[in-house]
Design a protein around this motif. Structure first.
Motif, short mmCIF file in Angstrom:
data_model
loop_
_atom_site.label_atom_id
_atom_site.label_comp_id
_atom_site.label_asym_id
_atom_site.label_seq_id
_atom_site.Cartn_x
_atom_site.Cartn_y
_atom_site.Cartn_z
N LEU A 128 1.78 -8.77 107.90
CA LEU A 128 2.74 -8.11 107.19
C LEU A 128 3.91 -8.90 107.24
N LEU A 129 4.17 -9.47 105.58
CA LEU A 129 5.45 -10.49 105.36
C LEU A 129 7.05 -9.80 105.06
N ILE A 130 7.62 -10.39 104.79
CA ILE A 130 8.37 -9.98 103.50
C ILE A 130 8.76 -10.64 102.92
N HIS A 131 8.43 -10.60 101.66
CA HIS A 131 7.86 -10.99 100.40
C HIS A 131 9.55 -11.83 99.84
N TRP A 132 10.55 -11.60 100.29
CA TRP A 132 11.89 -12.16 99.64
C TRP A 132 13.12 -11.74 100.58
N PRO A 133 13.52 -13.07 100.97
CA PRO A 133 14.90 -12.61 102.45
C PRO A 133 15.51 -12.19 101.61
N VAL A 134 15.23 -11.02 100.31
CA VAL A 134 16.61 -10.95 99.18
C VAL A 134 16.36 -8.99 99.38
N PRO A 135 17.44 -8.33 100.04
CA PRO A 135 16.60 -7.02 99.72
C PRO A 135 17.33 -6.16 98.41
N GLN A 136 17.17 -5.17 97.67
CA GLN A 136 18.16 -5.53 96.46
C GLN A 136 17.39 -3.87 95.96
N LYS A 137 18.34 -2.71 95.16
CA LYS A 137 18.63 -1.51 95.52
C LYS A 137 18.97 -1.63 94.03
N ALA A 138 18.83 0.08 93.51
CA ALA A 138 18.79 0.00 92.74
C ALA A 138 20.52 0.80 92.29
N GLU A 139 20.98 0.91 91.18
CA GLU A 139 23.08 0.84 91.04
C GLU A 139 22.40 0.67 89.69
N GLY A 140 22.69 1.98 89.23
CA GLY A 140 24.16 2.09 87.05
C GLY A 140 22.48 1.58 86.91
N GLY A 141 21.92 2.09 87.16
CA GLY A 141 19.50 1.92 86.43
C GLY A 141 19.09 0.14 86.05
N GLU A 142 20.49 -0.57 86.87
CA GLU A 142 19.48 -1.71 87.18
C GLU A 142 19.00 -2.32 88.69
N THR A 143 18.24 -2.94 88.76
CA THR A 143 18.18 -3.26 90.02
C THR A 143 19.33 -4.84 90.33
N VAL A 144 20.30 -4.43 91.68
CA VAL A 144 20.51 -5.63 91.89
C VAL A 144 20.22 -6.13 93.00
N VAL A 145 20.61 -7.36 94.54
CA VAL A 145 20.89 -7.37 95.54
C VAL A 145 21.86 -6.50 96.08
N ASP A 146 21.29 -5.70 97.26
CA ASP A 146 21.92 -5.15 98.34
C ASP A 146 22.30 -5.98 99.41
N LYS A 147 24.38 -6.44 99.40
CA LYS A 147 24.53 -7.12 100.02
C LYS A 147 25.45 -6.64 100.90
#
Length: 297
Positions: free
Chosen positions: A108-127
């Motif tokens: 099992l791999l972490i596909h990208w080291p970029v956590p994301q989340k839904a915000e305001g109807g868009e997908t954004v980086v989860d800082k």
């Protein structure tokens, strides 16, 4: 000198054995053609299948594996958790197992080291989240459901960050990244070899970069009685990479698992192509500034 079926495996740092040539399933979503291609790959000797939740084909992969008649423990199956699953990899794993109708995955791999989340109807980086936290959760997954864990699209900066974290108790066994003669990633290769992390190459044929039309690869193909694709794959294997091939054409499925042993001189010639043809194919806009630190072009 002609190409022969490659049955090599590499031993990961956790003791698992990974077949050196894998069958990649990116963009293989058609339940008929994708299923048939997977069955053909298994029939021709592939024992390493790479998928991901975001590919939307785990169900097809699972069905092909089951219908192939090959014992489950003879097939190494890899899947990945997508960016919006970083905070709950256990849920992502269970979903993948359910879709593939499997009891476990081999890697099992972490596909990208970029956590994301839904915000305001868009997908954004989860800082507010970090890939280091994701790795901590991966380490806690039950080994009866996932035999090995690793990462994907990590450069040396990100690997250093991960390995130096106090919460990291388990080394990634694999780092799957873009690798081909136009992007040999020497710095990352040397780092991963030192840390005993196996590099796995996606886009090993330089898809989109017209690598296979390069005169040198054509010249070496004639010399080794091979195809330019077999030369590119053999080059990757000679550098210690695991390579992921992808095709739905039966003849190419068969030829892509056949490799040759290249001379050291020819390996160097191919590696030097990156000096005149540097090229990275996969550059998502949301990954810029997060990864690709090692690129020197």
């Amino acid at each position: 000198m002609a190409p022969t079926l490659n049955k090599q495996t590499v031993t990961l740092n956790d003791g698992s054995k990974l077949p050196v040539v894998g069958y990649g399933t990116y963009a293989v979503t058609d339940e008929t053609n994708g299923y048939d291609a997977l069955l053909e790959a298994l029939k021709k000797g592939y024992r390493h299948i790479d998928t991901a939740f975001i590919y939307n084909n785990e169900e097809v992969v699972g069905k092909a594996v089951k219908d192939s008649g090959i014992p489950r423990d003879e097939i190494f199956i890899v899947t990945k958790i997508w960016n919006n699953d970083h905070q709950d990899p256990a849920h992502a794993l269970e979903r993948s197992l359910r879709l593939m109708e499997l009891d476990y995955v081999d890697l099992l791999l972490i596909h990208w080291p970029v956590p994301q989340k839904a915000e305001g109807g868009e997908t954004v980086v989860d800082k507010e989240w970090s890939h280091v936290k994701t790795w901590q959760l991966l380490q806690e997954l039950p080994r009866e459901k996932v035999r090995s864990i690793g990462v994907s699209n990590y450069d040396t900066v990100l690997l250093e960050e991960l390995l130096n974290a106090p919460s990291t108790k388990v080394l990634p066994s694999v780092n799957q990244v873009e690798l081909h003669p136009y992007l040999p990633q020497d710095k990352l290769r040397d780092y991963c070899q030192k840390k005993k992390i196996v590099l796995e190459a996606y886009c090993p044929l330089g898809s989109g970069a017209k690598l296979l039309e390069n005169p040198l690869l054509k010249e070496l193909a004639e010399k080794y009685e091979a195809t330019p694709a077999q030369i590119a794959l053999s080059w990757g294997i000679s550098r210690g990479y695991v390579v992921l091939t992808k095709s739905s054409t039966p003849s190419r499925i068969e030829s892509n698992i056949q490799t040759v042993e290249l001379s050291p001189e020819d390996i160097t010639k191919i590696t030097n192509l990156s000096k005149t043809h540097p090229h990275r194919i996969v550059v998502p806009t949301w990954a810029k500034g997060v990864t690709f630190h090692d690129d020197d072009f």
